[in-house]
Design a protein around this motif. Structure first.
Motif, short mmCIF file in Angstrom:
data_model
loop_
_atom_site.label_atom_id
_atom_site.label_comp_id
_atom_site.label_asym_id
_atom_site.label_seq_id
_atom_site.Cartn_x
_atom_site.Cartn_y
_atom_site.Cartn_z
N PHE A 3 0.90 -1.29 0.03
CA PHE A 3 0.02 -0.19 0.11
C PHE A 3 0.86 1.20 0.01
N PHE A 4 2.11 1.08 0.54
CA PHE A 4 2.75 2.25 0.49
C PHE A 4 3.21 2.85 -0.78
N ALA A 5 3.41 1.89 -1.85
CA ALA A 5 3.59 2.35 -3.08
C ALA A 5 2.23 3.19 -3.82
N TYR A 6 1.23 3.22 -3.20
CA TYR A 6 -0.15 3.62 -4.21
C TYR A 6 -0.27 5.10 -3.84
N THR A 7 -0.76 5.93 -4.65
CA THR A 7 -1.42 6.95 -4.74
C THR A 7 -2.74 6.66 -4.12
N VAL A 8 -3.20 7.48 -3.12
CA VAL A 8 -4.57 7.61 -2.37
C VAL A 8 -5.06 8.67 -2.53
N GLY A 9 -6.82 8.64 -2.95
CA GLY A 9 -7.52 9.87 -3.01
C GLY A 9 -8.47 9.67 -2.09
N TRP A 10 -9.20 10.81 -1.69
CA TRP A 10 -10.36 10.89 -0.81
C TRP A 10 -11.36 11.34 -1.75
N PHE A 11 -12.62 10.93 -1.88
CA PHE A 11 -13.62 11.31 -2.77
C PHE A 11 -14.92 11.45 -1.94
N ILE A 31 -13.57 14.37 -6.45
CA ILE A 31 -12.38 14.31 -5.63
C ILE A 31 -12.26 15.50 -4.26
N VAL A 32 -11.81 14.70 -3.34
CA VAL A 32 -11.74 15.99 -1.93
C VAL A 32 -10.06 16.20 -1.82
N ALA A 33 -9.52 15.06 -1.89
CA ALA A 33 -7.94 15.27 -1.80
C ALA A 33 -7.17 14.30 -2.35
N ALA A 34 -5.91 14.12 -2.46
CA ALA A 34 -5.22 13.03 -2.85
C ALA A 34 -3.70 13.28 -2.54
N ILE A 35 -3.03 12.07 -2.36
CA ILE A 35 -1.76 12.13 -1.62
C ILE A 35 -0.85 11.11 -2.54
N ASN A 36 0.60 11.77 -2.65
CA ASN A 36 1.34 10.58 -3.50
C ASN A 36 1.81 9.49 -2.53
N TRP A 37 2.73 8.49 -3.00
CA TRP A 37 2.96 7.28 -2.31
C TRP A 37 3.90 7.88 -1.00
N ARG A 67 -3.21 11.60 -8.88
CA ARG A 67 -4.42 11.40 -9.83
C ARG A 67 -5.55 12.18 -9.28
N ARG A 68 -6.15 12.98 -10.27
CA ARG A 68 -7.11 13.90 -9.69
C ARG A 68 -8.54 13.18 -10.12
N THR A 69 -8.50 12.24 -10.89
CA THR A 69 -9.74 11.88 -11.81
C THR A 69 -10.19 10.47 -10.65
N THR A 70 -11.36 9.95 -11.36
CA THR A 70 -12.12 8.78 -10.57
C THR A 70 -11.78 7.56 -10.89
N TYR A 110 -5.55 19.10 -3.25
CA TYR A 110 -7.03 19.59 -2.71
C TYR A 110 -7.98 20.21 -3.61
N ALA A 111 -9.21 19.96 -3.44
CA ALA A 111 -10.16 20.42 -4.21
C ALA A 111 -10.48 21.89 -3.76
N ASP A 112 -10.75 22.98 -4.49
CA ASP A 112 -11.06 24.19 -3.65
C ASP A 112 -11.86 24.40 -2.80
#
Length: 123
Positions: free
Chosen positions: A29-37, A47-53, A105-108, A60-62
């Motif tokens: 999991f440490f190698a994955y980009t993770v997003g909150w939607f 998308i609300v926020a994302a973080i790289n590995w 990644r900012r897409t779904t 962040y969304a505005d």
């Protein structure tokens, strides 16, 4: 295969804070980009926020910039979303998702999703 479990949602009043957690099963999991939607009734998932590995790059969304903070603890296979100064318009089901890409990644189009946790903010 990555299994994700969100927790930390609930019913709060406007101005309160919540911290969502996203726990992952995969040791990689440490190698994955993770997003909150999030998805509100009748609305598209956004998308609300994302973080790289590495945790060194975030998005962040505005609508949440300055109020929400995404972070990760790779030793615990967990990504967090700290939500402060919550507003009624933040009410939605919140999902975390994981993507094997190293870049944000900012897409779904994330291949792995959790079941979601409800956040309700009353005015």
């Amino acid at each position: 295969q990555v299994q994700l479990v969100e927790s930390g949602g609930g019913l709060v009043q406007a101005g309160d804070s919540l911290r969502l957690s996203c726990a992952a099963s995969a040791r990689t999991f440490f190698a994955y980009t993770v997003g909150w939607f999030r998805q509100a009734p009748g609305e598209e998932r956004e998308i609300v926020a994302a973080i790289n590995w590495t945790g060194t790059n975030t998005y962040y969304a505005d609508s949440v910039k300055g109020r929400f903070t995404i972070s990760r603890d790779n030793a615990k296979n967990t990504v967090y979303l700290q939500m402060n100064s919550l507003k009624p318009e933040d009410t939605a089901v919140y999902y975390c998702a994981a993507h094997p890409a190293t870049a944000l990644r900012r897409t779904t189009d994330y291949p792995y999703w959790g079941q979601g946790t409800q956040v309700t903010v009353s005015s």
